[in-house]
Design a protein around this motif. Structure first.
Motif, PDB file in Angstrom:
ATOM      1  N   CYS A   1       0.833  -1.210   0.000  1.00  0.00           N
ATOM      2  CA  CYS A   1       0.000   0.000   0.000  1.00  0.00           C
ATOM      3  C   CYS A   1       0.865   1.255   0.000  1.00  0.00           C
ATOM      4  N   ARG A   2       1.914   1.259   0.779  1.00  0.00           N
ATOM      5  CA  ARG A   2       2.804   2.423   0.814  1.00  0.00           C
ATOM      6  C   ARG A   2       3.447   2.652  -0.553  1.00  0.00           C
ATOM      7  N   ARG A   3       3.820   1.569  -1.207  1.00  0.00           N
ATOM      8  CA  ARG A   3       4.454   1.684  -2.519  1.00  0.00           C
ATOM      9  C   ARG A   3       3.492   2.286  -3.529  1.00  0.00           C
ATOM     10  N   LEU A   4       2.191   1.916  -3.412  1.00  0.00           N
ATOM     11  CA  LEU A   4       1.179   2.420  -4.338  1.00  0.00           C
ATOM     12  C   LEU A   4       0.516   3.711  -3.836  1.00  0.00           C
ATOM     13  N   ARG A   5       0.980   4.206  -2.690  1.00  0.00           N
ATOM     14  CA  ARG A   5       0.440   5.426  -2.081  1.00  0.00           C
ATOM     15  C   ARG A   5      -1.046   5.278  -1.785  1.00  0.00           C
ATOM     16  N   ILE A   6      -1.422   4.085  -1.333  1.00  0.00           N
ATOM     17  CA  ILE A   6      -2.799   3.822  -0.900  1.00  0.00           C
ATOM     18  C   ILE A   6      -2.842   3.943   0.621  1.00  0.00           C
ATOM     19  N   PRO A   7      -3.731   4.737   1.186  1.00  0.00           N
ATOM     20  CA  PRO A   7      -3.831   4.838   2.644  1.00  0.00           C
ATOM     21  C   PRO A   7      -4.134   3.468   3.255  1.00  0.00           C
ATOM     22  N   VAL A   8      -3.400   3.110   4.308  1.00  0.00           N
ATOM     23  CA  VAL A   8      -3.571   1.803   4.917  1.00  0.00           C
ATOM     24  C   VAL A   8      -3.611   1.943   6.438  1.00  0.00           C
ATOM     25  N   ASN A   9      -4.507   1.180   7.040  1.00  0.00           N
ATOM     26  CA  ASN A   9      -4.634   1.137   8.496  1.00  0.00           C
ATOM     27  C   ASN A   9      -4.531  -0.314   8.930  1.00  0.00           C
ATOM     28  N   VAL A  10      -3.604  -0.609   9.830  1.00  0.00           N
ATOM     29  CA  VAL A  10      -3.352  -1.972  10.285  1.00  0.00           C
ATOM     30  C   VAL A  10      -3.674  -2.064  11.772  1.00  0.00           C
ATOM     31  N   LEU A  11      -4.463  -3.056  12.143  1.00  0.00           N
ATOM     32  CA  LEU A  11      -4.902  -3.219  13.521  1.00  0.00           C
ATOM     33  C   LEU A  11      -3.718  -3.413  14.467  1.00  0.00           C
ATOM     34  N   ASP A  12      -3.702  -2.613  15.535  1.00  0.00           N
ATOM     35  CA  ASP A  12      -2.707  -2.733  16.616  1.00  0.00           C
ATOM     36  C   ASP A  12      -1.268  -2.656  16.108  1.00  0.00           C
ATOM     37  N   ALA A  13      -1.044  -1.904  15.038  1.00  0.00           N
ATOM     38  CA  ALA A  13       0.312  -1.743  14.517  1.00  0.00           C
ATOM     39  C   ALA A  13       0.492  -0.330  13.985  1.00  0.00           C
ATOM     40  N   PRO A  14       0.638   0.667  14.861  1.00  0.00           N
ATOM     41  CA  PRO A  14       0.760   2.063  14.411  1.00  0.00           C
ATOM     42  C   PRO A  14       1.901   2.278  13.428  1.00  0.00           C
ATOM     43  N   ASN A  15       2.998   1.491  13.569  1.00  0.00           N
ATOM     44  CA  ASN A  15       4.137   1.665  12.680  1.00  0.00           C
ATOM     45  C   ASN A  15       3.857   1.198  11.261  1.00  0.00           C
ATOM     46  N   LEU A  16       2.782   0.404  11.067  1.00  0.00           N
ATOM     47  CA  LEU A  16       2.415  -0.071   9.737  1.00  0.00           C
ATOM     48  C   LEU A  16       1.305   0.766   9.101  1.00  0.00           C
ATOM     49  N   CYS A  17       0.821   1.765   9.823  1.00  0.00           N
ATOM     50  CA  CYS A  17      -0.307   2.576   9.338  1.00  0.00           C
ATOM     51  C   CYS A  17       0.182   3.866   8.701  1.00  0.00           C
ATOM     52  N   THR A  18      -0.529   4.280   7.671  1.00  0.00           N
ATOM     53  CA  THR A  18      -0.312   5.624   7.128  1.00  0.00           C
ATOM     54  C   THR A  18      -1.427   6.573   7.550  1.00  0.00           C
TER      55      THR A  18
END
Length: 584
Positions: free
Chosen positions: A109-126
């Motif tokens: 998602c980061r590579r494609l600049r798609i907003p992403v939210n990951v449960l219980d992982a703030p470091n993986l969220c944009t």
């Protein structure tokens, strides 16, 4: 870490991809549907799907793709106008076993600049979803930047509780005013521009207004426009929120008419506010409330915080006759106090008088506190008063109190239940409706019975207990259920007050004891073997214990720990209390 950029997105028609099918996935789908987006859930067929999410799928609100996540899902399931790229991704997978999958999806998602939210992982969220309060056009979002969603929810509740009810409607009305001002200004600028008028209208047309040829300068136009916008900005900035919430649709027209874009340079009449502030404040006065509250057994230390707050904030207090003076001393001097004028033969009339006074005060916008002894729903007519006020259009707020039925025995050293002695507690009244004596409870070896409002007819009550056949209308169930004259009992009067008194006796001698010692209302009778678990009579017919020392140890502890600050504070509060209070 720098602060996050908080934004508000228009998500109508967007595609939200949810990877997972648990309760969090259901919550994400619910939020997506709420904002007008279209959620797509990807999860394998064998995965457990949350029951509410299943209902959404069956209703067609959520699309379900039954397989594992694939890389091209990000670029093939979206809207055609954005080349089929999804608008946002929510990864709700949990557990350590899914960490690699969550990290992989986040990286894509980061590579494609798609907003992403990951449960219980703030470091993986944009991005993250704040805890939101929504009320029409008003939305308030609180985020702790991944440091505790529960805390964000708590803060959001606290902030929302400070807003006037329905404040979102006021926001919409203020937006309507701003929009109509802009539309009118835009229309006026077009119509009143001299060059435009020369091109589109003829001076010789007889229907033209007498002001047609009057010069309209840019200065006049800007003055009217600025005056209205400035006024709108000022009320949004300085008016109390309750006043803003009281603006109605009719007020919008009044505002626009008062500050018309067609006005000439402001006159004296035009400098006055377009709305009557006093009328708005009257309209925005807090809604009248009726509070039914219990004051406990007698000591101010046993008041609940809610009842104490009600005493301090009510504008009218209707108190029972037996509410002790230490409680009444807490009532502020500014508060109107009416004490029930109840005496034998006048109880119903006095009760109706209180109800009428309460209703009249409510109709005048007052906050009325109906202050009762003990608990309002334990022989306090609380349910009757609740129904009466509700039928007259005012739904009461009910605050519990510590009932003397349970606390008075405690202060007398009587445990209402004790293993091997008493496993039941029965609370009865000694005075039924219209003053009639109710049928007494049957004997039970492990039963403790507490009689309220019974001391004024204790002789009749004891006779009905030891000889149930003497009671007119005693039921068949009373046969063989008489209480022994040797049954321990205790009379507890003015429980938790400084002049508390306890008379310990038995059913055989308690009537004589009360006659000899006199009455000290309010009081109650406790009956059963529990009366002698901790304290006995030493073989005497009765013993009398005067005074209450229940809080002395606690007071000494408080004094030693804070230098007496809290006790001095309570003393000052009481001193401010009833001196000069208005009592009817």
């Amino acid at each position: 870490m720098p602060p996050l950029l908080l934004t508000a997105h228009d998500c109508v028609g967007h595609i939200h991809l949810i990877v997972g099918s648990n309760a969090v996935a259901n919550a994400r789908c619910s939020k997506s549907i709420e904002v007008g987006a279209k959620p797509i859930v990807i999860t394998p067929p064998e995965a457990e799907v949350h029951y509410a999410l299943q209902d959404r799928m069956k209703a067609g609100q959520v699309q379900w793709i039954e397989r594992e996540f694939e890389d091209n899902d990000l670029t093939s399931l979206g809207r055609t106008e954005v080349d089929n790229v999804v608008d946002a991704v929510f990864v709700t997978l949990g557990g350590k076993e899914s960490l690699a999958t969550r990290t992989y999806i986040s990286t894509l998602c980061r590579r494609l600049r798609i907003p992403v939210n990951v449960l219980d992982a703030p470091n993986l969220c944009t991005f993250s979803l704040p805890s939101t309060h929504s009320d029409g056009a008003l939305q308030i979002g609180i985020t702790t930047s991944g440091n505790g969603c529960k805390l964000a929810t708590r803060i959001r509740r606290e902030i929302a509780s400070l807003l006037p009810p329905g404040f979102g409607s006021a926001v919409e009305r203020l937006g309507t005013i701003r929009r109509r001002i802009w539309e009118e200004d835009h229309r006026s600028q077009t119509l009143e521009d001299p060059s435009t008028a020369a091109e589109n209208e003829d001076d010789d047309i007889p229907t033209q207004k007498h002001t047609f040829n009057q010069l309209v300068t840019e200065t006049d136009f800007n003055a009217a426009k600025t005056r209205r916008i400035r006024w709108l900005s000022q009320i949004c900035e300085y008016w109390p929120l309750r006043r803003l919430a009281s603006i109605t649709d009719n007020d919008i027209d009044t505002i626009l008419q008062s500050y018309s874009a067609h006005t000439q340079p402001p006159t004296t009449s035009q400098t006055t506010p377009p709305l009557d502030i006093s009328a708005l404040d009257l309209r925005s006065r807090p809604t009248p409330h009726i509070i039914l509250a219990g004051s406990g057994p007698g000591s101010p230390s046993l008041l609940t915080l809610a009842t104490h707050r009600a005493i301090q904030t009510a504008t009218v207090i209707l108190a029972d006759k037996l509410v002790p003076s230490p409680i009444l001393d807490l009532i502020p001097r500014r508060t109107l106090l009416h004490i029930a004028r109840k005496f034998p033969g006048n109880a119903d009339a006095a009760q109706q008088e209180l109800l009428t006074l309460g209703l009249e005060a409510l109709q005048q916008g007052e906050t009325v506190l109906r202050l009762k002894q003990g608990d309002p729903y334990i022989y306090g007519r609380g349910s009757e008063e609740y129904t009466w006020f509700e039928e007259h259009g005012y739904k009461p707020i009910v605050l519990p109190g510590i009932t003397s039925a349970l606390s008075a025995p405690l202060f007398a050293g009587i445990p209402c239940t004790s293993r091997g002695v008493s496993d039941q507690v029965v609370i009865c009244t000694g005075t039924g409706k219209k003053g009639k004596a109710p049928e007494p409870p049957a004997y039970g070896e492990g039963r403790t019975v507490v009689f309220l409002m019974a001391l004024h007819r204790i002789g009749e009550l004891v006779e009905s207990l030891v000889n149930p056949f003497s009671v007119s209308g005693a039921g068949d169930g009373m046969k063989g259920n008489a209480w022994s004259k040797d049954t321990p009992c205790a009379v507890v009067e003015r429980a938790s007050c400084s002049d508390q008194r306890v008379i310990r006796s038995t059913l055989e001698f308690v009537v004589q004891a009360v006659e000899n010692e006199g009455s000290r209302p309010p009081g109650l009778l406790v009956l059963g073997k529990a009366c002698e678990v901790l304290k006995g009579r030493g073989g005497a017919r009765w013993v009398v214990e005067d005074g209450f020392e229940g809080f002395e140890g606690l007071d000494d502890l408080v004094m030693s720990q804070n230098g007496g600050g809290e006790m001095r504070e309570m003393a000052v509060e009481r001193e401010k209390g009833r001196e000069g209070a208005m009592v009817l």
